[in-house]
Design an enzyme around this catalytic site. Structure first.
Site, PDB file in Angstrom:
ATOM      1  N   LYS A   1       0.831  -1.206   0.000  1.00  0.00           N
ATOM      2  CA  LYS A   1       0.000   0.000   0.000  1.00  0.00           C
ATOM      3  C   LYS A   1       0.869   1.262   0.000  1.00  0.00           C
ATOM      4  CE  LYS A   1      -3.751  -2.505   2.125  1.00  0.00           C
ATOM      5  NZ  LYS A   1      -4.778  -2.701   3.161  1.00  0.00           N
TER       6      LYS A   1
ATOM      7  N   GLN B   1      -4.952  -1.746   9.512  1.00  0.00           N
ATOM      8  CA  GLN B   1      -4.827  -3.064   8.886  1.00  0.00           C
ATOM      9  C   GLN B   1      -5.375  -4.151   9.816  1.00  0.00           C
ATOM     10  OE1 GLN B   1      -3.791  -3.366   5.734  1.00  0.00           O
ATOM     11  NE2 GLN B   1      -3.739  -5.590   5.603  1.00  0.00           N
TER      12      GLN B   1
ATOM     13  N   ASP C   1     -11.184   2.294   3.742  1.00  0.00           N
ATOM     14  CA  ASP C   1     -11.478   0.861   3.624  1.00  0.00           C
ATOM     15  C   ASP C   1     -12.957   0.613   3.326  1.00  0.00           C
ATOM     16  OD1 ASP C   1      -9.322  -0.927   3.881  1.00  0.00           O
ATOM     17  OD2 ASP C   1      -9.201  -0.630   6.052  1.00  0.00           O
TER      18      ASP C   1
END
Ligand code: L34
Length: 284
Positions: free
Chosen positions: A53, A97, A120
């Site tokens: 990422k 995460q 997200d």
């Protein structure tokens, strides 16, 4: 005829080139999209995805910071950090995460992130907006899957889409996005009886159960479109999807590989969401 392979790596790279142009323009007008990624503990897979990422953000010119916290961090400490990033106007996207260590309740973390910065698309506000067809930051993996289908002009309307897996981050939302595209959607999962009865009638099969090679050509209808979301680490260190690729490609019309399939698209759509959040369009 063997299936056509949809490379998420190639498609992702094409989309990232377009995004770079947009980010350059935003920067020229004084806006640099900024993404904050928080990683807790030292799960090697999580580390690898977060590194991906970071690198991808860099390629398109998005500024990113990765904050590493020890696995002993408390929920309160993590919530404190999120609160600080929510208030920081220079931060456009916040991502924690997953998975998180046991002492931290994932659902408490997800709802703490400002929905406008929830790149997200996991916050119940964004899920609710998605389900009711309103503007929302979309969950990256489902968004990437729809983008792969559209990139090949694969018809969705009126088709039977079968989703195997019902996680909050992939299975449930990808079914909703397919429904919004007018597919007829069936959800299957670990308790489904006679799985093959459903998969055999799938025009589009989304395999997101997390069981290596559980789907092969015996499960498929001739010409099915097969999207493999599984990332299973084998004993020899290699990655395998939920689909037996060599078998399935004999009968599918389109198929995605693992690696270099859905994974890179997840990261690509994260970049897209970060740009969207920076522009302040979603949830406005
Ligand atoms: N908060 N947690 C949050 N957001 C996410 O979007 C994720 N996910 C999943 C796990 N936890 C998360 C990811 O980032 C899975 N995931 C992810 C992202 C990228 C890749 C795989 C999973 C990826 O790039 N896969 C490469 C191989 C990488 C390797 O070799 O380890 C591929 O080609 O499939």
């Amino acid at each position: 005829m063997p299936a056509e392979i949809i490379s998420g790596k190639e498609l992702g790279n094409e989309l990232r080139q377009e995004m770079k142009k947009e980010v350059d323009q935003l920067k020229n007008s004084g806006l640099t999209p900024h993404l904050t990624v928080i990683i807790v503990g030292d799960n090697p897979a999580s580390r690898s995805y977060v590194r991906g990422k970071e690198k991808a953000s860099d390629t398109v010119g998005i500024s990113s910071e990765v904050i590493e916290l020890p696995s002993s961090v408390t929920e309160e400490e993590l919530l404190g950090l999120i609160d600080q990033k929510n208030r920081d106007a220079s931060v456009h996207g916040i991502l924690v995460q997953l998975p998180l260590p046991e002492q931290i309740r994932e659902e408490n973390i997800i709802v703490a992130i400002d929905p406008a910065k929830d790149v997200d698309g996991f916050h119940p506000i964004n899920i609710g907006r998605m389900m009711t067809g309103q503007d929302a930051l979309l969950p990256c993996t489902p968004y990437g899957i729809i983008t792969m289908l559209k990139s090949r002009n694969i018809p969705i309307e009126g088709k039977h889409a079968v989703v195997i897996g019902r996680s909050n981050i992939v299975g449930k939302p990808v079914g909703q996005l397919l429904l919004a595209e007018n597919a007829t959607v069936t959800y299957c999962h670990s308790k489904t009886d006679k799985l093959t009865d459903y998969t055999k009638s799938a025009d589009i099969l989304i395999a997101a159960a997390g069981r290596a090679n559980m789907i092969n050509k015996e499960h498929l209808k001739e010409g099915a479109v097969v999207i493999d979301v599984g990332i299973n680490r084998m004993e020899d260190g290699s990655l395998t999807g939920d689909v037996d690729f060599e078998s399935a490609k004999e009968i599918a019309s389109y198929i995605t590989p693992v690696p270099r399939g859905v994974g890179p698209m997840t990261i690509t759509m994260l970049l897209k969401n970060t740009i969207q959040a920076a522009k302040g369009l979603a949830n406005s």
